[in-house]
Motif scaffolding. Structure first.
Motif, short mmCIF file in Angstrom:
data_model
loop_
_atom_site.label_atom_id
_atom_site.label_comp_id
_atom_site.label_asym_id
_atom_site.label_seq_id
_atom_site.Cartn_x
_atom_site.Cartn_y
_atom_site.Cartn_z
N SER A 1 7.96 8.70 -2.93
CA SER A 1 7.83 9.77 -1.96
C SER A 1 6.57 9.45 -1.15
CB SER A 1 7.69 11.11 -2.68
OG SER A 1 7.70 12.16 -1.75
N THR A 2 6.52 9.92 0.07
CA THR A 2 5.34 9.62 0.90
C THR A 2 4.43 10.83 0.92
OG1 THR A 2 6.64 8.11 2.24
CG2 THR A 2 4.53 8.86 3.16
N HIS A 3 3.34 10.77 0.15
CA HIS A 3 2.43 11.90 0.03
C HIS A 3 1.87 12.29 1.39
CE1 HIS A 3 1.74 9.39 -3.82
NE2 HIS A 3 2.79 10.16 -3.98
N ASP A 4 1.59 11.26 2.20
CA ASP A 4 0.95 11.52 3.49
C ASP A 4 1.85 12.28 4.45
OD1 ASP A 4 -1.35 10.21 2.65
OD2 ASP A 4 -0.76 8.30 3.52
N ASP B 1 0.84 -1.21 0.00
CA ASP B 1 0.00 0.00 0.00
C ASP B 1 0.87 1.26 0.00
OD1 ASP B 1 -2.33 1.45 -0.13
OD2 ASP B 1 -2.69 1.44 2.03
N HIS B 2 1.88 1.23 -0.87
CA HIS B 2 2.76 2.38 -1.03
C HIS B 2 3.17 2.42 -2.49
CE1 HIS B 2 5.06 5.63 0.64
NE2 HIS B 2 6.13 5.21 0.00
N HIS B 3 2.90 3.51 -3.17
CA HIS B 3 2.85 3.51 -4.63
C HIS B 3 3.84 4.49 -5.25
CE1 HIS B 3 -1.05 2.18 -3.00
NE2 HIS B 3 -0.92 1.25 -3.92
#
Ligand SMILES: C[C@H](O)[C@H](O)[C@H]1CNC2=NC(N)=NC(=O)C2=N1
Length: 108
Positions: free
Chosen positions: A83-86, A66-68
């Motif tokens: 990159s981690t949007h959250d 669950d990381h895209h």
């Protein structure tokens, strides 16, 4: 730390990693570099079929974790950006998935 043994965790409201931690984690991924807030590598392949096989395998990893990644796909290469949007920057999730992307490659 073995990134391959780790799994991504939800990062809602998390802070991005410090520069120092990013530098340390980059030591595990010598073929990757940071561009702005992204962890980036261009994977080269012999033909479109091999490129697409990798892209699909990485899509499966992304689904499982669950990381895209953002990907741009070309005849003989795929540019992969994590990159981690959250969190608005890099988190451990990006390095975990980059390590899992590396592990998809055939051994030299
Ligand atoms: C709810 C779900 O876990 C989140 O939206 C996940 C999905 N995939 C993601 N992928 C990436 N690259 N960054 C995120 O912050 C992110 N968040």
């Amino acid at each position: 730390m073995n990134l391959l043994e780790l799994h991504c965790e939800a990062q809602h409201g998390a802070h991005p990693l410090s520069q120092q931690t990013v530098s340390e984690l980059l030591g595990h991924l010598p073929q990757w570099h940071v561009e702005g807030i992204e962890l980036v590598k261009t994977f080269m392949f012999g033909d479109y079929y091999k490129t697409m096989a990798f892209v699909n395998a990485l899509a499966w990893v992304a689904h499982a974790e669950d990381h895209h990644p953002d990907m741009s796909v070309h005849y003989n290469r795929a540019v992969v950006r994590f990159s981690t949007h959250d969190a608005g920057g890099l988190t451990l999730n990006d390095f975990i998935c980059a390590a899992k992307a590396e592990a998809l490659l055939p051994r030299a």
